[in-house]
Design a protein around this motif. Structure first.
Motif, PDB file in Angstrom:
ATOM      1  N   ASP A 102     -14.718  18.075  10.247  1.00 43.50           N
ATOM      2  CA  ASP A 102     -14.196  17.452   9.021  1.00 43.50           C
ATOM      3  C   ASP A 102     -14.379  15.937   9.062  1.00 43.50           C
ATOM      4  N   ALA A 103     -14.130  15.333  10.213  1.00 46.64           N
ATOM      5  CA  ALA A 103     -14.270  13.874  10.330  1.00 46.64           C
ATOM      6  C   ALA A 103     -15.708  13.451  10.038  1.00 46.64           C
TER       7      ALA A 103
ATOM      8  N   ARG B 224     -18.613  15.271   0.957  1.00 47.54           N
ATOM      9  CA  ARG B 224     -17.455  14.583   1.566  1.00 47.54           C
ATOM     10  C   ARG B 224     -16.130  15.170   1.082  1.00 47.54           C
TER      11      ARG B 224
ATOM     12  N   ASP C  14     -21.166  12.800  -2.202  1.00 45.46           N
ATOM     13  CA  ASP C  14     -19.731  12.705  -2.483  1.00 45.46           C
ATOM     14  C   ASP C  14     -19.102  14.096  -2.563  1.00 45.46           C
TER      15      ASP C  14
ATOM     16  N   ARG D 113     -18.000  15.156   8.299  1.00 48.14           N
ATOM     17  CA  ARG D 113     -18.323  15.460   6.903  1.00 48.14           C
ATOM     18  C   ARG D 113     -17.674  14.469   5.944  1.00 48.14           C
ATOM     19  N   ARG D 114     -16.458  14.098   6.179  1.00 50.44           N
ATOM     20  CA  ARG D 114     -15.739  13.205   5.253  1.00 50.44           C
ATOM     21  C   ARG D 114     -16.189  11.757   5.343  1.00 50.44           C
ATOM     22  N   THR D 115     -16.573  11.309   6.553  1.00 56.10           N
ATOM     23  CA  THR D 115     -16.868   9.888   6.754  1.00 56.10           C
ATOM     24  C   THR D 115     -18.330   9.587   7.049  1.00 56.10           C
TER      25      THR D 115
ATOM     26  N   THR E  14     -19.546   9.537   9.849  1.00 53.47           N
ATOM     27  CA  THR E  14     -19.574   8.830  11.131  1.00 53.47           C
ATOM     28  C   THR E  14     -19.184   9.818  12.227  1.00 53.47           C
TER      29      THR E  14
END
Length: 102
Positions: free
Chosen positions: A6-7, A39, A36, A9-11, A13
């Motif tokens: 998740d980290a 994310r 977007d 995919r969302r950021t 990084t």
């Protein structure tokens, strides 16, 4: 593993992000809209996430369907990670593709 995936995919990084040709060739605003949507994805179900790893999903934009997936490699990107839950031995790759490129 889900939290690490998740980290990424969302950021975008904590790993590499790869766009297939079908996504890279989109007009800039369309490409941004697809990224977007990736994310913001949170529709995990037993159908797309049977192991609770949050490593695959599908989004739509402009009448097209796009897939994203996260793969966990060893730090040299040669083999599968020996322990995908351990970031010290894992390199994550998020790939975003048109559904017809899967």
């Amino acid at each position: 593993m889900a939290a690490l995936n998740d980290a990424l995919r969302r950021t975008f990084t904590g790993g590499q992000v790869v766009l297939t040709r079908g996504v890279a060739d989109l007009a800039p605003l369309d490409r941004l809209a697809v990224l977007d949507a990736v994310r913001g994805f949170d529709a995990f179900t037993s159908g797309c996430d049977p192991y609770g790893e949050h490593d695959f999903g599908a989004v739509e934009h402009g009448g097209e369907r796009y897939f994203w997936r996260i793969d966990a490699y060893d730090r040299s990107y040669t083999y599968a990670s020996p322990d995908p839950a351990d970031p010290a031995v894992t390199a994550r790759v998020l790939t975003v593709m048109r559904a017809d490129e899967y």
